[in-house]
Scaffold this motif. Structure first.
Motif: not given
Lengths: 240, 461
Positions: A166-167, A170, A174
């Motif tokens: 998930s990181s 992200e 971003s």
């Protein structure tokens, strides 16, 4: 093989359990008609799916549970496997992560508390081997402790792997630069992870500080029956 | 466990899952010696001895047998780093140890799976393998079932079918199975053994094999076929021919097997065998009409029906793959046993005469000369070939031993190489760490220099 020890940016890796054997931890907690079945074990996701029903049937037969459990067990296993497989296609950044793994479990009459560091990048790691050695070294007599320890380790590794997926997503979303993603993985993670560089920085020596010694030492306790009952009652109250 | 025998030196390298002293009731060699040779009354000795079936004699704590590599190849094809033979040994030995601790209770897969570290499907496969080879959950009462392969479905279907069979049958006191074919009874010791147990020697030590009397368990032991039943049987066979599934219910109260065996025993019964020849069909029909009463008339007809007898015996050899043998069988069947015997003998003597004569008329024929050797020479040649065979076998055995040694050495080399790799890896890591440290130290050095210079400048100004 990727070079280890470099602090450079690591490319994304396809999601998998960061262990030698790509085994999935499965937890079952099924209630039906007043009977409760709790279990935890590891499953190999590359096994054919018909094994699920075979296992469910076997377990129900061995434990003399009502037949309705078969479908419930198979469904639960299926859904957990499906979750795992859903992650499988995606990337994860593991970065330079050494994570502390905590053990705090009670198996029958044995209580184990332990904390140790685990290298998430070591894809050859073997929680099962670790569990076997741990039980042997600590003189644990109850043979059910080994699998429980291995399962706990695996569960934590699984969670962290999921978090890193998930990181990774992200950081990609971003639109940070490539280097940004590297820092992202190092700092955004659960906060428990430590950077390799920081750990072996010039400030500290490799030897652990005294105050940390107690945390990192394994503790094995054998409980009497009454203590076990008391603990179980407390756990049930918490669960409700 | 009542007894607690020490583990001999050879089998001491068991990777123990728990450090508590494992209770091994018997050494593996003792187990295999006692397997299937003793059948003491199950009440007292079951707790002392663990039985494993004789076809699992290969089992050893420290070794892996070929049948294990064949049945569980996942551990031995090195496709995954954590499914090694060592892991297999750990799983197998812990399962067996756990079973022997629980003996004589059986262990279930879930008991085992809870105590072993590994993924459950693999554990299940090892468990099933051990179960089917009788190394765990083996009870001597199941010894009459030679269950070598993973034949669980066959076992499951066997069990209910034996229960469903008729109740008034004799039960073998050794394997507790229903004796159907032939029995061996000993009045002296009041034992009844089925043929298998008798052959295997599943009786107490004190009994001699000769003290058993063979008892044929055919329909004579039961009610015996009445006229009515035989009539029904014949009718049924006439209608349904070879379909015994339909014949059996027609003949009320008899199973298929009994129908078949009774039918075969009927002196004229063979005429009903399905013949492609329509003439024979008509013949048989006539003979049915003529012989409704099997007991008396059947025997009268014995002589005349002997040629027809042979037609039934035709079937075993008729589908022999060798066409010549099939022909010979057919002809001999037509001719009758005595005639066939005489013919065969004559043929053999004729052949040997031919050889002999060929030997006499040798002249300059090299082929014939080869054939012409006396009996003694022939014996010498045979002995020589036997010796050669033995030598080859010995050579083969030596070759195998050498290969095994080579494999051992190779394995050790691989192991060392692995260790080497590990050491190399950690060394590299250390080096990298050293380099990092060095760069950091350099940084510090420059920083301190710079700060010192700044200090000096500050002081001086």
């Amino acid at each position: 093989m990727k070079g280890s020890g470099s602090t450079g940016w690591k490319g994304p890796v396809k999601f998998r359990m960061p262990t030698a054997e790509n085994l999935v931890p499965i937890r079952l907690d099924i209630q039906y008609e007043g009977q409760r079945y709790k279990d935890a074990f590891t499953w190999n996701p590359s096994d054919p799916d018909n094994e699920i029903v075979i296992f469910a049937r076997r377990t129900v037969k061995d434990l003399k549970l009502p037949q309705a459990f078969i479908t419930q067990i198979s469904q639960s296993i299926q859904s957990q496997l499906a979750d795992f497989r859903a992650y499988e296609g995606q990337d994860m950044y593991t970065g330079e992560k050494i994570i502390p793994i905590k053990l705090d479990l009670r198996v029958n009459q044995t209580l184990i508390k332990d904390q140790f560091l685990w290298d998430l990048n070591n894809f050859e790691s073997d929680p099962e081997e670790f569990a076997r050695t741990l039980c042997k070294d600590l003189g644990v007599e109850d043979p059910e402790v080994g699998p429980a320890v291995a399962f706990a380790i695996r569960e934590q590794l699984y969670e962290i792997a999921v978090q890193s997926v998930s990181s990774a997503r992200e950081s990609r979303l971003s639109k940070k630069s490539r280097r940004g993603s590297d820092y992202g993985s190092a700092s955004k993670a659960s906060g428990l992870s430590m950077d390799l560089v920081k750990l072996f920085s010039f400030k500290s020596s490799v030897v652990r500080k005294r105050k940390d010694l107690d945390f990192y030492e394994p503790m094995v306790d054998l409980l009497t029956n009454e203590e076990v009952d008391a603990l179980e009652a407390r756990e049930e109250r918490h669960a409700r | 466990m009542a007894t607690n025998a020490p583990i001999p030196g050879g089998s001491s390298e068991i990777p123990p899952i728990t450090p508590s002293p494992p209770i091994i009731p018997e050494t593996p060699s003792e187990i295999s010696a006692s397997s299937n040779s003793l059948q003491p009354p199950p009440s007292s000795s079951d707790t002392d001895f663990i039985y494993i079936p004789s076809y699992s004699r290969w089992f050893s704590w420290t070794g892996i047998n070929e049948c294990e590599t064949r049945s569980l190849p996942e551990f031995f094809n090195s496709r995954s780093s954590s499914k090694s033979p060592r892991v297999y040994l750990y799983l197998r030995n812990s399962i067996i140890k756990q079973y022997r601790d629980e003996h004589p209770n059986k262990i279930s897969f879930t008991d085992v799976r809870r105590t072993l570290v590994g993924d459950v499907v693999t554990i299940r496969r090892v468990f099933d393998f051990l179960d089917s080879w009788g190394l765990i959950n083996y009870s001597s009462s199941a010894s009459a079932r030679p269950l070598r392969w993973d034949d669980k479905e066959a076992v499951a279907s066997e069990a209910p079918s034996t229960v469903k069979e008729s109740k008034a049958k004799r039960i073998c006191s050794a394997c507790k199975q229903i004796c159907s074919v032939a029995c061996f009874a000993s009045e002296k010791h009041e034992l009844t053994l089925c043929a298998r147990c008798y052959v295997r020697g599943n009786y107490r030590i004190g009994i001699n094999a000769s003290e058993f009397k063979r008892v044929e368990l055919s329909e004579e032991s039961k009610t015996g076929w009445s006229e009515k039943e035989t009539l029904l049987l014949l009718e049924a066979v006439m209608h349904y021919g070879d379909d015994w599934k339909k014949v059996a219910p027609h003949v009320t109260g008899r199973t298929e097997k009994e129908c078949v065996s009774q039918f075969v025993k009927l002196p004229f019964g063979e005429q009903f065998a399905k013949d492609s020849d329509s003439e024979d069909g008509l013949e048989t029909f006539d003979q049915i009409k003529g012989s409704v009463d099997p007991e008396s008339e059947g025997r009268v007809k014995d002589g005349s029906s002997s040629p027809d007898n042979k037609r039934m015996k035709l079937t075993p050899l008729a589908d022999a793959s060798n066409p010549i043998m099939a022909q010979a069988a057919f002809l001999s069947a037509l001719a009758g046993t005595k005639v066939a015997e005489a013919a065969a003998r004559a043929a053999v003597t004729a052949l040997s005469d031919v050889d002999y004569e060929a030997g006499k008329n040798t002249g300059g024929d090299p082929n014939r000369q080869e054939i012409n050797c006396n009996d003694s020479e022939r014996a010498v040649a045979e002995a020589k070939s036997l010796i050669e065979k033995e030598e080859k076998e010995v050579e083969g055995a030596i070759r195998e031993i050498v290969e095994v040694e080579m494999m051992k050495i190779r394995d050790r080399i691989v192991h060392f190489e692995k260790l080497d790799l590990e050491i190399e890896r950690s060394r590299k890591q250390l080096e990298d760490m050293k380099n990092l440290l060095f760069t950091d130290q350099l940084n510090i050095f420059f920083h301190t220099r710079r700060s010192r210079k700044a200090e000096d400048r500050a002081e001086s100004s």
